[in-house]
Design a protein around this motif. Structure first.
Motif, short mmCIF file in Angstrom:
data_model
loop_
_atom_site.label_atom_id
_atom_site.label_comp_id
_atom_site.label_asym_id
_atom_site.label_seq_id
_atom_site.Cartn_x
_atom_site.Cartn_y
_atom_site.Cartn_z
N MET A 1 0.55 -1.03 -0.01
CA MET A 1 -0.53 0.29 0.66
C MET A 1 1.19 1.90 0.26
O MET A 1 1.89 1.61 1.19
N PRO A 2 0.64 1.51 -1.15
CA PRO A 2 1.87 3.18 -1.29
C PRO A 2 1.47 4.21 -0.35
O PRO A 2 0.17 4.52 0.05
N HIS A 3 1.69 5.44 0.68
CA HIS A 3 2.21 6.09 1.35
C HIS A 3 2.54 7.23 0.40
O HIS A 3 3.71 7.55 0.09
N THR A 4 1.60 8.38 0.36
CA THR A 4 2.15 9.02 -0.39
C THR A 4 2.20 10.01 0.38
O THR A 4 1.31 10.79 1.17
N PRO A 5 3.53 11.09 0.60
CA PRO A 5 2.88 12.59 1.38
C PRO A 5 2.49 13.70 0.70
O PRO A 5 2.64 13.81 -0.45
N LEU A 6 2.24 14.54 1.27
CA LEU A 6 1.50 15.99 0.81
C LEU A 6 2.01 17.52 1.62
O LEU A 6 2.06 17.29 2.53
N ASP A 7 3.20 17.76 0.99
CA ASP A 7 3.32 19.09 1.52
C ASP A 7 3.13 20.11 0.78
O ASP A 7 3.63 20.39 -0.38
N PRO A 8 1.55 20.96 0.24
CA PRO A 8 1.45 21.69 0.05
C PRO A 8 2.25 23.00 -0.14
O PRO A 8 2.70 23.26 0.79
N VAL A 24 -0.91 10.49 2.43
CA VAL A 24 -2.20 10.27 2.20
C VAL A 24 -1.97 8.54 1.38
O VAL A 24 -1.29 8.07 1.44
N THR A 25 -3.14 7.69 2.46
CA THR A 25 -2.70 6.46 1.93
C THR A 25 -4.14 6.45 1.28
O THR A 25 -5.40 6.30 2.00
N GLU A 26 -4.22 5.09 0.44
CA GLU A 26 -5.32 5.03 -0.42
C GLU A 26 -5.70 4.22 -0.31
O GLU A 26 -4.75 2.44 -0.28
N GLY A 27 -7.19 3.09 -0.52
CA GLY A 27 -7.30 1.44 -0.23
C GLY A 27 -6.91 0.82 0.44
O GLY A 27 -6.36 -0.44 0.45
N PRO A 72 8.07 -1.90 8.24
CA PRO A 72 8.74 -0.05 8.47
C PRO A 72 7.68 0.75 7.42
O PRO A 72 7.12 1.20 7.79
N GLU A 73 8.05 -0.14 6.07
CA GLU A 73 7.66 0.43 4.65
C GLU A 73 5.50 1.19 5.41
O GLU A 73 5.46 1.77 4.47
N ASP A 74 5.01 0.13 6.16
CA ASP A 74 4.07 0.87 6.83
C ASP A 74 3.07 1.22 7.27
O ASP A 74 2.20 1.76 7.59
N VAL A 75 4.17 2.26 7.88
CA VAL A 75 3.49 2.99 9.55
C VAL A 75 4.04 4.58 8.56
O VAL A 75 4.62 4.56 6.89
N CYS A 76 2.47 5.23 9.11
CA CYS A 76 2.65 6.48 8.29
C CYS A 76 2.18 7.34 8.73
O CYS A 76 2.27 8.32 8.31
N HIS A 77 2.57 7.55 10.01
CA HIS A 77 2.68 8.20 11.35
C HIS A 77 3.70 8.23 12.50
O HIS A 77 3.21 7.15 13.11
N VAL A 122 12.21 8.54 26.25
CA VAL A 122 11.49 8.46 25.57
C VAL A 122 10.36 7.74 24.89
O VAL A 122 10.19 6.31 25.72
N GLU A 123 9.35 8.03 24.63
CA GLU A 123 8.55 7.17 24.30
C GLU A 123 7.63 7.15 22.60
O GLU A 123 7.56 8.38 22.47
N LEU A 124 7.36 6.35 21.91
CA LEU A 124 7.00 6.44 20.50
C LEU A 124 5.55 5.67 20.02
O LEU A 124 5.02 4.89 20.41
N GLU A 125 4.96 6.32 19.31
CA GLU A 125 3.52 5.98 19.10
C GLU A 125 3.61 6.19 17.55
O GLU A 125 3.85 6.76 17.19
N ILE A 126 3.05 4.64 16.98
CA ILE A 126 2.52 4.38 14.76
C ILE A 126 1.57 4.40 15.08
O ILE A 126 0.90 3.81 15.56
N MET A 127 1.30 4.48 14.02
CA MET A 127 0.14 3.95 13.06
C MET A 127 0.56 3.04 11.83
O MET A 127 1.84 4.01 10.86
N ALA A 128 0.02 2.28 10.74
CA ALA A 128 0.25 1.82 10.24
C ALA A 128 -0.80 1.38 9.44
O ALA A 128 -1.40 1.31 10.14
N SER A 129 -0.48 1.10 7.72
CA SER A 129 -2.08 1.09 7.70
C SER A 129 -0.73 0.18 5.80
O SER A 129 -0.45 0.09 5.71
N ARG A 130 -2.23 -0.82 5.35
CA ARG A 130 -1.25 -1.97 4.28
C ARG A 130 -2.89 -1.75 4.08
O ARG A 130 -3.33 -2.16 4.05
#
Length: 130
Positions: A1-8, A24-27, A72-77, A122-130
């Motif tokens: 699942m591709p994650h596309t950076p968004l930097d307007p 941005v993650t679609e599908g 790690p490639e699935d991490v989106c935040h 340190v404390e780390l939280e992530i969101m991942a999607s696939r």
């Protein structure tokens, strides 16, 4: 699942390596939200030093990703809680070791006065999607 950076162009360039304002993650067919991970080994002991705690927290995240069939490639935040500004370079080093130099992520770094255990840096939280 591709994650596309968004930097307007309407937003400031932050100048932080591997950073994007949004992703941005679609599908998406699977989401993984990982609770805060700290520098604690499997046996419950806390590792010493900021760099080692960051590495251990990322290692814990790696184990959780693997358990969910993700990488790690699935991490989106990434959300980071850090107790000492002097540890930012250690955090960046561990982050680069875990994600590599090409992984771009939206991330939030929050400076806090302390975490649940005073030994934790340190404390780390992530969101991942696939």
């Amino acid at each position: 699942m591709p994650h596309t950076p968004l930097d307007p162009a309407a937003l400031a360039v932050m100048g932080t390596p591997n950073y994007t304002h949004a992703m941005v993650t679609e599908g998406v067919s699977k989401w993984l939200n990982i609770a805060g991970q700290v520098g604690v080994r499997q046996d419950g002991s806390t590792v010493e030093g900021a760099l080692e705690q960051c590495r251990q927290a990322f290692a814990n995240i790696g184990s959780l990703l693997e358990g969910a069939g993700m990488t790690p490639e699935d991490v989106c935040h990434l959300r980071i809680y850090l107790t000492d500004r002097n540890d930012i370079l250690a955090l960046r080093q561990a982050r680069t070791e875990f994600f590599g130099t090409d992984k771009v992520l939206p991330s939030t770094l929050i400076m806090v006065s302390g975490l649940v255990d005073p030994a934790w840096k340190v404390e780390l939280e992530i969101m991942a999607s696939r």
